[in-house]
Design a protein around this motif. Structure first.
Motif, PDB file in Angstrom:
ATOM      1  N   VAL A 245       0.846  -1.198   0.000  1.00 49.79           N
ATOM      2  CA  VAL A 245       0.000   0.000   0.000  1.00 49.79           C
ATOM      3  C   VAL A 245       0.880   1.247   0.000  1.00 49.79           C
ATOM      4  O   VAL A 245       0.662   2.190  -0.784  1.00 49.79           O
ATOM      5  CB  VAL A 245      -0.929   0.007   1.237  1.00 49.79           C
TER       6      VAL A 245
ATOM      7  N   LEU B 142       1.251   4.048  -3.055  1.00 47.03           N
ATOM      8  CA  LEU B 142       0.994   5.472  -2.840  1.00 47.03           C
ATOM      9  C   LEU B 142       2.210   6.316  -3.224  1.00 47.03           C
ATOM     10  O   LEU B 142       2.066   7.395  -3.812  1.00 47.03           O
ATOM     11  CB  LEU B 142       0.625   5.732  -1.373  1.00 47.03           C
TER      12      LEU B 142
ATOM     13  N   THR C   6      -4.101   0.901  -4.660  1.00 49.17           N
ATOM     14  CA  THR C   6      -3.793   2.061  -3.821  1.00 49.17           C
ATOM     15  C   THR C   6      -3.115   3.128  -4.659  1.00 49.17           C
ATOM     16  O   THR C   6      -2.464   4.023  -4.131  1.00 49.17           O
ATOM     17  CB  THR C   6      -2.878   1.650  -2.645  1.00 49.17           C
TER      18      THR C   6
ATOM     19  N   PHE D 262     -12.236   0.649   1.204  1.00 45.68           N
ATOM     20  CA  PHE D 262     -11.175   0.598   0.224  1.00 45.68           C
ATOM     21  C   PHE D 262     -11.635   0.162  -1.163  1.00 45.68           C
ATOM     22  O   PHE D 262     -12.391   0.862  -1.801  1.00 45.68           O
ATOM     23  CB  PHE D 262     -10.016  -0.255   0.732  1.00 45.68           C
TER      24      PHE D 262
ATOM     25  N   LEU E 243      -9.973   6.513   1.472  1.00 42.51           N
ATOM     26  CA  LEU E 243      -8.652   6.184   2.016  1.00 42.51           C
ATOM     27  C   LEU E 243      -8.535   6.645   3.470  1.00 42.51           C
ATOM     28  O   LEU E 243      -8.068   5.899   4.332  1.00 42.51           O
ATOM     29  CB  LEU E 243      -7.568   6.832   1.165  1.00 42.51           C
TER      30      LEU E 243
END
Length: 389
Positions: free
Chosen positions: A25, A29, A272, A339, A365
């Motif tokens: 994750v 990001l 993500t 999510f 998020l």
């Protein structure tokens, strides 16, 4: 009743893979907010497959509809096993996650609607209804033996009922067009799978091949294809014997490691991929952001525990074995990790409004992070160490 051997293996794998999942994750990001974000997005949008069979899809679709169908297959196998011989084998135990999941879908939708009933965002009422089964199970598995096994099973069962509910919502309210021929073919394959089960066919290949066709037909019907994994799982034969290994147990054992250490991390990397911008932060304070955050963080907590309390009060259900209401509150928080399914519904709700999509993604998020943190801390603080035989 003690947790089955295969369910123990599943959660042990999840405990180790949980750290990998969270790292993925973070990596995703970082990539999405770096110089290579466009290249990564182009990779996710790149179509691969066999065009002659209408099986040419972007990489992201193969991950979310293909690989995640395998994840749902594994979870479906675990749930079926627990229904046959485990924690969900009695009506009182099995009814609780179903009732809780219903509450966990209704209350968040109501909260979102209260915020947005007369706004341009009203079509997003389904966004806070979903629980992300992969991330919620990964978080709870990281607590190891701090919590009773029955709570883990309760969350797994609740999450899968919740996701099935979300899939039905998508099919009924967010699907532009259902292709009835493919849907009827899907029903036909499902019937075939259960006929094989009825006649006690035990060779897994006779289930896997129709299962692939089931996925294909469901995907082309317009209904989210991951439901194929659950339908296939419930058709796989099992038994109540502790000495004879059933086809269901064999498939569980085969899928456990690749799901935990390959499919779930890939899923995290692909989903993500959120690029931050100022409009996302501003979106937290409008009715869309408030509806999503309050729906997931508070709505899930209130809905799951209120409906569970009523079911237990009227003696329809009972608390999971060796559990407490404080642990149920922790589970209610973890269920607020919306999510992927929430993001998916957000994209369907606002198909052409890119800015609204971005605001919804960021709100999801933030809500998911808050729910994960609160759920983890409540469960960690409120539970003692349970030994597993």
């Amino acid at each position: 009743m003690n947790l089955t051997l295969y369910f123990k293996r599943f959660f042990n794998n999840s405990q180790f893979s949980g750290i990998m999942l969270i790292l993925c994750v973070i990596i995703s990001l970082l990539i999405a907010n770096s110089a290579i974000s466009e290249n990564f997005q182009r990779f996710l949008d790149h179509e691969i497959g066999i065009s002659a069979f209408h099986l040419e899809y972007p990489v992201s679709v193969w991950v979310n509809d293909g690989l995640m169908a395998v994840f749902f297959l594994l979870v479906g196998l675990e749930i079926k096993r627990e229904i046959i011989e485990g924690e969900l084998s009695s009506f009182k135990n099995a009814s609780l996650p179903i009732v809780a999941a219903i509450g966990g879908m209704i209350v968040p939708a109501v909260i979102f609607t209260i915020f947005n009933i007369d706004t341009q965002y009203k079509n997003g009422w389904g966004i806070p209804m979903a629980t992300d089964i992969a991330f919620s199970l990964a978080i709870i598995s990281m607590l190891g033996s701090r919590i009773p096994n029955s709570i883990k099973i309760f969350l797994a069962a609740l999450a899968i009922v919740d996701d099935l509910g979300a899939i039905l919502v998508i099919a009924i309210f967010y699907t532009d067009q259902i292709h009835w021929v493919y849907l009827l073919l899907s029903l036909g394959v499902t019937l075939l799978l259960f006929i094989l089960n009825f006649f006690k066919v035990t060779k897994l290949i006779f289930y896997i091949i129709p299962g692939i066709f089931l996925w294909y037909f469901l995907h082309h019907s317009g209904i989210h294809a991951t439901i194929a994994g659950v339908l296939l799982a419930f058709s796989i034969p099992t038994n109540e014997s502790d000495t004879e290994i059933s086809p269901l147990e064999k498939l569980e054992h085969t899928l456990s490691v690749p799901v935990s250490f390959l499919i779930m991390p890939i899923f995290a990397l692909a989903n993500t991929n959120i690029t931050f911008n100022n409009t996302m932060i501003e979106g937290l304070t409008n009715t869309l952001g408030l509806g999503i955050v309050c729906g997931l963080v508070l709505g899930k907590l209130i809905g799951i525990n209120l409906f569970s309390f009523l079911a237990i009060k009227f003696k329809l259900s009972s608390l999971p074995q060796n559990s407490s209401w404080m642990q149920m509150i922790g589970v209610g928080c973890l269920a607020g990790i919306g999510f992927t399914m929430s993001i998916f519904i957000a994209l369907l709700s606002f198909k052409t409004e890119i800015q609204i999509q971005d605001e919804a993604k960021f709100a999801i998020l933030v809500a998911s992070f808050l729910s994960a943190f609160l759920g983890y801390m409540i469960l960690k603080i409120s539970t003692k160490k349970f030994s597993e035989d």
